[in-house]
Design an enzyme around this catalytic site. Structure first.
Site, PDB file in Angstrom:
ATOM      1  N   HIS A 134       0.942  -1.238   0.090  1.00  0.00           N
ATOM      2  CA  HIS A 134       0.126   0.025  -0.017  1.00  0.00           C
ATOM      3  C   HIS A 134       0.817   1.341  -0.064  1.00  0.00           C
ATOM      4  O   HIS A 134       0.198   2.413   0.277  1.00  0.00           O
ATOM      5  CB  HIS A 134      -1.166  -0.039   1.057  1.00  0.00           C
ATOM      6  N   ASP A 156      -6.241   4.735   9.841  1.00  0.00           N
ATOM      7  CA  ASP A 156      -7.697   5.063   9.442  1.00  0.00           C
ATOM      8  C   ASP A 156      -8.358   3.914   8.613  1.00  0.00           C
ATOM      9  O   ASP A 156      -9.522   3.628   8.646  1.00  0.00           O
ATOM     10  CB  ASP A 156      -7.802   6.293   8.561  1.00  0.00           C
ATOM     11  N   GLU A 169      -9.707  14.024  14.593  1.00  0.00           N
ATOM     12  CA  GLU A 169      -9.085  14.241  13.267  1.00  0.00           C
ATOM     13  C   GLU A 169      -9.777  15.497  12.705  1.00  0.00           C
ATOM     14  O   GLU A 169     -10.705  16.126  13.462  1.00  0.00           O
ATOM     15  CB  GLU A 169      -9.217  13.097  12.401  1.00  0.00           C
TER      16      GLU A 169
END
Ligand code: FAD
Length: 525
Positions: free
Chosen positions: A92, A162, A276
């Protein structure tokens, strides 16, 4: 066989297929001789990572059964003059950081926890120690699996990313940041023991007190010092439910004031469990604008509530409060009202939902499914992640969010404060200088593939423009998930930590075998 490998110099770019075939056949023999418990594959085509900007073809992909297999492979590679090895978590990365062009890939996910068929057992098992509140997990385990396993025992890790389809070893090699980091620090602060295979092929257990230099080196170490095969992850009792709340600001100064107030509440004071924030466009654009804020389809964003003084972008503070399934909702309401009552958001621009803790942590999975359905998941992702000093975040807002990115980026533009004292300076992570607060900025582009969306080169160029703008204006920033091509740029990135980073490399991977995709060190003979 090994003596033969020693004589083979593998060119950076084999000149032709025949030359490459020769190299692979020599390598194949060498790897066969190792008799590892896992599997080895020889890919016939090049592949990309999540960033989709680079295409490379490794010579072989090792699917190890455990640390011993990895140690054997590294030992073999150390006898060749120029082979390299990259651990690949879930691939990723954005800029080929987990790739090994003409080298070997260690597919860490093959060691993942539930893969205990095919003899893949040793490193993959996930042991949850309820009394001591920790879990021992494989370096190739996905955080989604760690969650799934731990909640069976009523427990959960404390600090998250996240998105959970990332591997334990992959995020620990960077930092691992989300809305809990203001309280618990990044994921690198929430592990107490690691098993690492170093670039010398040694399998070493390390903690803050035992082999501590290796422990701190690999945390945020960009895969440069060793391959993390096991990690001891700290746990907490798993919250059952969360109240997920978003409130909107038109003024950046008020957004940051409130976000900082929440993340600096003294221990014991009433506070939220997650903080956040993100910037969005002051328009009805479905991806970049008002609709990106609402949480409940029955509660749409009412633009008439935006102050007339608002500029081209608005700010959303996102907080979460944990609560129990059986907690009286009016008690939760009372806590929320007390906390939110102190904030200066645009009154009535408040959105909230109650959902299970697991569903909240899995929220990006839903976005992934949508992006896969519309083709945006597989398109290139020229993302840019930065840490920005508190001193310069307002300047960054006016230069970047309000000018360069005032029309959005086709995806989330995260911005939220973090607390330096929660980040151990002995790790390899680099933060901008300044006081205790700094900001994470994440530009997470999800544009449709070209020609429906913009050409990826234009987005890469825009990232460059942002960085040049920061440099021109003397903003104090550091790249998170950094990507550079030249040693001089890395030296600048690390600043006064460069000497320590080089010494660590010389100590744990003296031949510079590991993680060549980071382009920090050239392979030594
Ligand atoms: P890879 O990309 O495969 O590897 C990353 C680097 O670590 C490479 O250099 C690799 O060689 C090395 N490596 C991999 N495994 C190991 C190991 N076991 N031991 C040593 N080195 C290893 N990051 C955050 O902090 N917070 C977020 O909220 C967040 N959200 C994301 C959401 C999405 C959709 C994506 C795509 C990424 C997100 N990231 C986030 C970034 C993520 O942390 C990085 O991509 C990270 O690299 C982890 O991905 P991975 O496990 O696939 O590792």
């Amino acid at each position: 066989m090994i003596a033969y490998l020693e004589r083979v110099s593998i060119p950076e770019q084999p000149n032709n297929n025949e030359e490459e075939d020769d190299v692979v056949s020599i390598l194949r023999n060498g790897l066969d001789d190792l008799q590892i418990q896992g599997n080895i594959e020889y890919p016939s085509a090049a592949s990309k990572d999540f960033g989709g900007l680079k295409l490379t073809k490794p010579l072989a992909v090792i699917k190890p059964a455990g640390a011993e297999d990895i140690a054997k492979v590294i030992e073999l590679v150390s006898r060749s003059p120029n082979l390299t090895v990259a651990a690949n978590g879930n691939g990723h990365s954005i800029n080929g950081q987990a790739m090994a062009h003409k080298g070997l890939i260690i597919d860490m996910k093959s060691m993942e926890s539930f893969n205990n068929y095919n003899n893949y057992y040793y490193n993959n098992k996930m042991d949850v120690h309820v009394d001591q509140m920790y879990a021992d997990v494989g370096g190739g385990a996905l955080w989604s699996e760690v969650l799934k396993r731990c909640v069976l025992f009523g427990l959960a890790p404390r600090s998250w990313t996240d998105y959970l389809e990332l591997t334990v070893g992959g995020t620990l090699s960077n930092a691992g940041v989300s809305g809990q980091a203001f309280r618990f620090g990044p994921q690198t602060e929430n592990v107490t023991e690691l098993e690492v295979v170093t670039g010398k092929g040694e399998i070493v257990a390390c903690t803050k007190n035992q082999n501590s230099e290796l422990f701190y080196s690999v945390l945020g170490g960009l895969g440069q010092f060793g391959i993390i095969t096991r990690a001891r992850v700290l746990l907490q009792p798993s919250p059952q439910m969360v109240r997920w709340i978003r409130v909107v600001y038109s003024e950046f100064s008020e957004f940051t004031r409130d976000a900082e107030w929440l993340v600096t509440r003294a221990e014991g004071d009433e506070s939220v469990d997650y903080v956040e924030g993100f910037v969005f466009v002051n328009s009805d654009d479905p991806v970049n604008g008002w609709p990106s804020v609402q949480l409940d389809p029955n509660h749409p964003f009412d633009p008439t509530l935006i102050p007339t003084s608002a500029g081209p972008v608005l700010y959303c503070l996102e907080v979460v409060l944990h609560h129990g399934k059986n907690d009286c909702l009016s008690t939760v309401d009372a806590v929320v009202d007390r906390l939110l009552g102190q904030l200066r958001y645009c009154k009535k621009l408040r959105f909230q939902v109650d959902l299970s803790y697991v569903d909240f942590l899995s929220r990006v999975k839903v976005a992934e499914q949508e992006a896969k359905a519309n083709g945006n998941w597989d398109a290139p992702h020229p993302w840019l992640n930065l840490f920005v000093s508190r001193r310069d975040i307002a300047h960054f807002d006016s230069l970047v969010f309000n000018k360069l990115l005032k029309n959005g980026i086709g995806g989330p533009m995260l911005v939220y404060p973090l607390i330096r004292s929660k980040w151990d300076s002995r790790s390899s992570i680099v933060l901008p200088e300044g006081g205790d607060i700094f900001y994470l900025v994440a530009l997470l582009r999800f544009s449709p593939p070209y020609p429906k969306g913009p050409p990826p080169e234009d987005l890469v160029a825009q990232n460059r423009e942002i960085l040049e703008c920061c440099k021109r204006n003397g903003l104090n920033i550091k790249l998170y998930l950094p990507h550079y091509n030249f040693e001089q740029e890395w030296e600048q990135h690390f600043g006064d930590q460069w000497t320590r980073f080089k010494q660590r490399k010389a100590c744990f991977d003296p031949m510079a075998i590991l993680a060549p995709g980071q382009k920090i060190f050239a392979r030594n003979h």
